[in-house]
Design a protein around this motif. Structure first.
Motif, PDB file in Angstrom:
ATOM      1  N   ASP A  31       0.844  -1.191   0.000  1.00 50.01           N
ATOM      2  CA  ASP A  31       0.000   0.000   0.000  1.00 50.01           C
ATOM      3  C   ASP A  31       0.882   1.244   0.000  1.00 50.01           C
ATOM      4  O   ASP A  31       1.619   1.498   0.958  1.00 50.01           O
ATOM      5  CB  ASP A  31      -0.920   0.002   1.219  1.00 50.01           C
ATOM      6  N   ASP A  32       0.793   2.017  -1.061  1.00 46.73           N
ATOM      7  CA  ASP A  32       1.590   3.241  -1.183  1.00 46.73           C
ATOM      8  C   ASP A  32       0.958   4.437  -0.498  1.00 46.73           C
ATOM      9  O   ASP A  32       1.531   5.534  -0.511  1.00 46.73           O
ATOM     10  CB  ASP A  32       1.804   3.585  -2.666  1.00 46.73           C
ATOM     11  N   ASN A  33      -0.217   4.260   0.088  1.00 44.10           N
ATOM     12  CA  ASN A  33      -0.913   5.387   0.708  1.00 44.10           C
ATOM     13  C   ASN A  33      -0.891   5.330   2.234  1.00 44.10           C
ATOM     14  O   ASN A  33      -1.451   6.208   2.877  1.00 44.10           O
ATOM     15  CB  ASN A  33      -2.367   5.436   0.229  1.00 44.10           C
ATOM     16  N   ARG A  99      10.939   6.540   4.349  1.00 50.57           N
ATOM     17  CA  ARG A  99      10.836   6.350   2.901  1.00 50.57           C
ATOM     18  C   ARG A  99       9.805   5.284   2.552  1.00 50.57           C
ATOM     19  O   ARG A  99       9.706   4.846   1.414  1.00 50.57           O
ATOM     20  CB  ARG A  99      12.197   5.953   2.328  1.00 50.57           C
ATOM     21  N   SER A 100       9.034   4.852   3.532  1.00 49.87           N
ATOM     22  CA  SER A 100       8.082   3.768   3.310  1.00 49.87           C
ATOM     23  C   SER A 100       6.695   4.319   3.007  1.00 49.87           C
ATOM     24  O   SER A 100       6.331   5.422   3.439  1.00 49.87           O
ATOM     25  CB  SER A 100       8.019   2.866   4.548  1.00 49.87           C
ATOM     26  N   GLY A 101       5.902   3.539   2.265  1.00 50.28           N
ATOM     27  CA  GLY A 101       4.515   3.895   2.005  1.00 50.28           C
ATOM     28  C   GLY A 101       4.363   5.278   1.393  1.00 50.28           C
ATOM     29  O   GLY A 101       5.012   5.637   0.416  1.00 50.28           O
ATOM     30  N   THR A 105       5.652  10.698  -0.461  1.00 47.91           N
ATOM     31  CA  THR A 105       4.687  11.624  -1.042  1.00 47.91           C
ATOM     32  C   THR A 105       4.497  12.848  -0.158  1.00 47.91           C
ATOM     33  O   THR A 105       4.318  13.968  -0.648  1.00 47.91           O
ATOM     34  CB  THR A 105       3.336  10.911  -1.247  1.00 47.91           C
ATOM     35  N   LEU A 106       4.555  12.621   1.155  1.00 45.53           N
ATOM     36  CA  LEU A 106       4.379  13.732   2.091  1.00 45.53           C
ATOM     37  C   LEU A 106       5.606  14.636   2.142  1.00 45.53           C
ATOM     38  O   LEU A 106       5.484  15.848   2.347  1.00 45.53           O
ATOM     39  CB  LEU A 106       4.098  13.192   3.499  1.00 45.53           C
ATOM     40  N   LEU A 443      -3.147   8.202   3.535  1.00 49.63           N
ATOM     41  CA  LEU A 443      -3.126   9.410   2.713  1.00 49.63           C
ATOM     42  C   LEU A 443      -4.139   9.269   1.583  1.00 49.63           C
ATOM     43  O   LEU A 443      -4.085   8.330   0.788  1.00 49.63           O
ATOM     44  CB  LEU A 443      -1.726   9.636   2.137  1.00 49.63           C
ATOM     45  N   ALA A 444      -5.091  10.208   1.540  1.00 46.87           N
ATOM     46  CA  ALA A 444      -6.109  10.233   0.483  1.00 46.87           C
ATOM     47  C   ALA A 444      -6.065  11.585  -0.212  1.00 46.87           C
ATOM     48  O   ALA A 444      -5.566  12.575   0.332  1.00 46.87           O
ATOM     49  CB  ALA A 444      -7.490   9.955   1.060  1.00 46.87           C
TER      50      ALA A 444
END
Length: 482
Positions: A31-33, A99-101, A105-106, A443-444
């Motif tokens: 899950d990347d989110n 650096r996970s998930g 992105t954040l 994260l959505a």
């Protein structure tokens, strides 16, 4: 032991049912989110608001690296390391947690642990001094942004001390055998010895003003005069307009520390090493001058009303460093306790603990205030329970940079705890990481707007939201217009 019916038997208590609500056949990390450390968002926002990256970019310069790309982008690499330490990293590999998930992105500019390690190995003693300057100036910026030192206009305490961190490698630069105390016993241990100074007030937990790594066999007082002078200057820059008191144990009761205090207009309370002159001063104290000291937590005798305590204190004028140009006359406050080795002696056998001070506090209060110097041990406990659980590198310069990044992370977490409020203003670093930083989230992006969905019924949601609104929702005051 777990039984076949998933029950736990504790003594003669009733059995407790332990069961899974859902039976799962597999677990997949795909899950990347998902975000493992959602609290890093407001913490690193606070770091940006206090100018951490610009300070790193301005101060840290490695002009002749051993590896050509080793010193490139030093500011974001060090910021990556500091963020990892705020999340609980105690070795280089642990930096990978950010650096996970959805963490990448954040956060922009997150580097791999190997890249961060390459940068740290480029550090020398001079580069560590650059990073120490970042530590001091960032603390000043934190104090301007957050009320880290309430009551600094009245009284500020600066504590100085060192610790010995063990190392076990055969080729670690600077590692040598030094004295440390474990379970009340002095032992020799191979390690490295950081020297640290902290600032605190009666209503605030201590923050770190400076750290310097030294060899394990280094005398504890080496460099203490310069560190004390820098700490006093930093305290003034942080808004300490009140009286400053420098406290230290017997390793720091020397001419250089006292001279630094007097030049900066600060008071001192330093343990003195026993010598013939101090023994003569202690012997000159009259028996009637000794008074019981009422330590916090002591109880009164219901019949006499006196404090039940084996400790007594007295004071006598004393001239220290009499044969040097730095001679000074102040108060020698002596605390004596009954020697536990002689419990059945016909007459009390006392052990004496003198310290030299120029404060004007009553003798009992001067002793209690001096003993509160042990508050610096809470900082050491926080660091050992976090980034200083290990000394990660074989290079002395890399380890110097590591402990300074640990100090910056400690101050940053302390400021985040103040903004979170409630009981977190004085909480330990491990508590802040568990309750505020290491919070899972999803994260959505509804309508292309990023939203963090956090766990329902999180026990510390109110302090977390307070930190969020005080950082993400923070609007700096507008400059006044003429």
């Amino acid at each position: 032991m777990f039984s076949r019916n998933n029950r736990i038997q504790v003594g003669k208590a009733l059995p407790v049912q332990v069961s899974h609500r859902f039976a799962t056949e597999s677990a997949v990390f795909d899950d990347d989110n998902l975000v493992s450390c959602a609290g890093l968002v407001p913490v690193m926002a606070l770091a940006d608001q206090t100018g951490l990256r610009p300070l790193l970019r301005e101060k840290v310069h490695i002009t002749t690296p051993r590896i050509k790309s080793g010193s490139a982008n030093a500011a974001p690499k060090l910021a990556t390391l500091i963020a990892g330490m705020c999340a609980g990293a105690d070795c280089i590999d642990d930096v990978d947690v950010i650096r996970s998930g959805g963490m990448k992105t954040l956060f922009n500019g997150v580097y791999a642990p190997s890249t961060v390690g390459t940068l740290l190995r480029e550090f020398t003693f001079g580069h560590a001094r650059q990073l120490e300057s970042v530590l001091r100036e960032h603390l000043v910026a934190l104090c301007a942004r957050v009320d880290l030192l309430p009551g600094a206009d009245q009284q500020v305490f600066i504590d100085i001390d060192s610790l010995l961190r063990p190392v076990y490698g055969h080729a670690i630069q600077g590692a040598s055998y030094g004295h440390t105390k474990i379970a009340g016993k002095q032992i020799l241990r191979k390690g490295l010895s950081p020297l640290a100074t902290t600032i605190s007030t009666p209503g605030a937990a201590p923050v770190i003003t400076g750290m310097r790594l030294r060899a394990g066999k280094t005398n504890s007082g080496k460099g203490a005069g310069r560190m004390a002078a820098q700490a006093i200057s930093t305290a003034r820059d942080c808004g300490a307009n009140g009286q400053i008191l420098v406290r230290g144990d017997s390793a720091y009761g020397n001419r250089k520390v006292v001279r630094a205090c007097l030049r900066a207009g600060a008071q001192f309370s330093l343990v003195m090493t026993r010598n013939a002159a101090i023994d003569r001063a202690i012997a000159a104290i009259e028996e009637a001058a000794w008074t019981p000291v009422s330590y916090p937590g002591a109880v009164r005798d219901p019949d006499t009303g006196a404090w039940i305590s084996d400790a007594e204190v007295a004071e006598i004028p004393y001239t220290a460093f009499a044969s040097t140009p730095d001679r000074i006359t102040a108060r020698l406050v002596v605390r004596r306790v009954k020697d536990a080795c002689y419990p059945d002696a016909l007459f009390p056998v006392w052990r004496y603990h003198p310290f030299f001070t120029n404060t004007d506090l009553p003798v009992e209060q001067a002793d209690i205030t001096h003993r509160q110097h042990a508050i610096i041990e809470t900082v050491f406990a926080d660091l050992i329970d976090g980034p200083l659980a290990h000394i990660p590198s074989g290079r002395f310069g890399a380890n110097s940079a590591w402990i300074l990044c640990a100090a910056i992370a400690h101050n940053l977490l302390r400021a985040a705890g103040v903004l979170a409020g409630d009981h977190h203003t004085r909480a330990r670093g491990s508590t802040l990481r568990r309750r505020i930083v290491n919070v899972p989230a999803r994260l959505a992006r509804p309508q292309h707007r990023p939203i963090l969905h956090l766990p329902t019924h999180w026990p510390w949601s109110k302090p977390w939201l307070a930190l969020w609104h005080n950082t993400i929702g923070y609007s700096p005051p507008l400059p006044t217009t003429p």
